[in-house]
Each structure stands twice: as structure tokens, then as C-alpha cells.
Design an enzyme around this catalytic site. Sequence first.
Site, mmCIF file in Angstrom:
data_model
loop_
_atom_site.group_PDB
_atom_site.id
_atom_site.type_symbol
_atom_site.label_atom_id
_atom_site.label_comp_id
_atom_site.label_asym_id
_atom_site.label_seq_id
_atom_site.Cartn_x
_atom_site.Cartn_y
_atom_site.Cartn_z
ATOM 1 N N HIS A 56 -2.786 -4.378 30.648
ATOM 2 C CA HIS A 56 -2.619 -5.885 31.116
ATOM 3 C C HIS A 56 -1.854 -5.664 32.617
ATOM 4 C CE1 HIS A 56 -0.857 -9.601 29.495
ATOM 5 N NE2 HIS A 56 -0.733 -9.654 30.788
ATOM 6 N N ASN A 90 -7.128 -14.236 35.484
ATOM 7 C CA ASN A 90 -6.601 -15.434 35.891
ATOM 8 C C ASN A 90 -6.517 -15.252 37.493
ATOM 9 O OD1 ASN A 90 -4.459 -13.478 35.893
ATOM 10 N ND2 ASN A 90 -2.775 -15.362 35.513
ATOM 11 N N ASP A 303 1.972 -5.723 32.032
ATOM 12 C CA ASP A 303 2.116 -7.187 32.665
ATOM 13 C C ASP A 303 2.411 -7.260 34.122
ATOM 14 O OD1 ASP A 303 1.665 -9.929 32.611
ATOM 15 O OD2 ASP A 303 3.035 -10.421 31.314
HETATM 16 ZN ZN LIG Z 1 0.477 -13.432 29.567
#
Ligand SMILES: [Zn+2]
Length: 430
Positions: A56, A90, A303
Site C-alpha cells: 500500500h 488514485n 499507506d
Molecule cells: Zn485507504
Amino acid sequence: MTTYLIRNAQILGGAPQDIHIVDGLIAAIGPNLGAEADVDIDAHGLIALPGLVDLHTHLREPGREDAETVLTGTQAAAMGGYTAVHAMANTFPVADSAGVVEQVWRLGQEHGYCDVQPVGAVTVGLEGKQLAELGAMHDSAAGVRVFSDDGKCVDDAVIMRRALEYVKAFDGVIAQHAQEPRLTAGAQMNEGKVSGELGLGGWPAVAEESIIARDVLLAAHVGSRVHICHLSTAGSVEIVRWAKAKGWDVTAEVTPHHLLLTDELVRSYDPVYKVNPPLRTAEDVEALRRALADGTIDAVATDHAPHPAEDKDCEWAVAAMGMVGLETALSVVQQTMVDTGLLNWEGVADRMSHRPARIGRLKGHGRPISVGEPANLVLFDPAYRGVVTPDSFATRSRNTPYRGMDLPGRVHATFLRGKATVLAGELVAF
Ligand SMILES: [Zn+2]
């Protein structure tokens, strides 16, 4: 290719041994090998781990090169001990087609600091309405197997069901950002005692837990694989534990920041602590650590979410959500999991390399450190003590919650298929 002799490294924390690297492979392992090599590395006191794998990462290219590029992001990854990262979809444009995922994959290959495995969007434009070209992305040069609308939740149950069914054909997985959108409208932080005192809009645990409960049931119903991104609550742990006990194909990750930080930090109103899902309570942190230790949570995933200063140095309410994390992940895991006795280095290798590679079905990563394997390795100095100084980061952004904090350990060297990307704690230029 340059050959290396790493002397007296503690493989997974074991007794000191030498590692000989030739032609990108581990050629020999043993005490006092005395082998010839172009470069000799004294690894006394260093732990050797398999190259880390991140499930991630936000690399921001294409579209937000002011925050990060594939080059700066993979340099940050190498500095953190990573040899493979999954780049989230994204971007601008969204990675929802074969063209965009191939572009990101190629940039990773060209720069050569870390393998970049693009994640494909689940829905066109991350809009949650229509499935993206999952098959075309899988069949592309990028070979996408992980799909996610991360940043947004696939909240429509029918779309989620179709996505889970679709990826079964090629052993893909849907990685869900579990956030019920209507329960989190206007949310600014964890819903609880602190949000009540500060008068900030709350992001309730149930908004995460209700989606996870739905999705493990859907995955079981269609016989597919689901992966839960950045688990952040004690209740989420209980649901994943239940689903695994049922024998369902459910995996989950936790971020370093959710293993260390709590919503008490939001009292400072410093937007560096604004993140999605939000920092939770000390009880949640404790449950997440125990779940990572017992294997209920499979992996640590960063992340890593770089943002330029103008998106973070502003009022809390309008600041962007997210933190950088690639360069501090292993240190946070040492502090929260190893120094607390919850995990040994073998466990760290499992949660930060073996299992994430298996979830992403990555070939050549997450392999054991043994003769004949690709030399994807990190040498880590757990005795190092220092203050986090973001100005020395390789990432283009500086939004770290650890600025000025004492964190243990430091990456000494990283090898990607036998090529050093980091040596003596410095990036290798090439
Ligand atoms: Zn997320």
C-alpha cells in the site's frame, strides 16, 4: 555485475553468517566464507531480512508529481528496506486502464530502485459505479493482481460482489478501503471521547467494521479473495479473526502509524496527524499489535501518502489526509513489535515480506534467504538510535508524524536482485 560479500550478518536475527552475492543471486551462505568479492561489507550487529514488500504505497505519479514521483517514491522505498511496492491507483489519471498501469510499472523498471507493482482501480475513475477493465490490466505488461479504489470505499455491495467474482478468474484480490461513506460524512477524526471534547466530526469505528463484515461475507459467498486495507479498530480485528476461523480467504494489513499513535495527538490540531482511517484509541493500538503478533493481521503496509506542504500546513479542517511512511516503517515496527517482545525478526520478515508478497502474488519477492534465491535483501541496524529528521528523507514530501521523535534502528543496505540500492545508509546513485 558487482559481487558482494556480506560478513557476519544475523539472518532473521540468528547467529552471524556470511552471504555471498553473485550475478543477482545468493551464491553462498555460511560462517567465514572467505569468498572473493568486489565489495566487502562488515555486517557485524546487523540483521539480514528479505527485501520488504509494501502492499500500500501512494507514488502520486502521474498527476501529483509535486508530492512524489515514481523515482523519489522508490528511492524512499529503498531507504526503508523495500524491494517491491504496490502503487495505489488514485492518481490523475486514475490507474483504471492498461495504459496507465503499464506506464507506472515501466517507470519503476527504468529507475531500478524498487520494483513497482501497480494496483488497478476497481471502478472507472474510482467512482464506484462501473467496473474498470480488470482483465485488461491483468493481461497488460504490469500483470495487475491487486485491485483497489483506495482513498474511497467500494460501497455498492453489487459492484463489490461483481469485482470479487471477476478477479477469481486470474487469482486476483480486491483490497478494500473499508469506510461506509454516509457514516463518515464530514468526519475529521476518530469518533470518541477526544472528538467530543474537541468538537470535531467523528469517524466511527462501525463505519469501518460494517464494511469489513459485509465484505468477508461477500468473499465467502462467491469464493473469492478479499484483502482489508489499513485495519484500525479492535472490532475490525475481531471480524477478521472470525472470518479466518471460518476458513475464508481473508487477509488484512495494518499501518505503522496505527501501531504507534493515538487520537490524543489530535488535541494539538497539527494536521500532520490527520489520516484516513483516523488515529484511534490506545485500546485499538493494543488490539492491532496483538493481532499482528498472532497473525490475524497478515502484513504491515505503510499507506505512504505524500502531500506537499501547502496541503498540510493549513487548518485542520481543510488539510489533506495521510502521512509518509516508507522510510520509518521498519523502525516503528522495531519499537512497537520487536522491542516489546511481540514479534521476533523472523516474524517481522513474515509480516513485512513473505506474507505481503504472497497476498500480491509477487514472484521473486518475499522469498527465503537461501542459496539460489534472488538477492533481495535488507541489512538493518537495530542498535542505531537517532532522531527522525525529515529533511534528510528521499521522499519528495515531509508530512511525517515522527519528526523529532526518537525511533530505533536504521537501514544500512538494501539489495534489489543483487544490485545495491542503499549502502552505508545512503542511496546509491545510478
Ligand atoms: Zn485507504
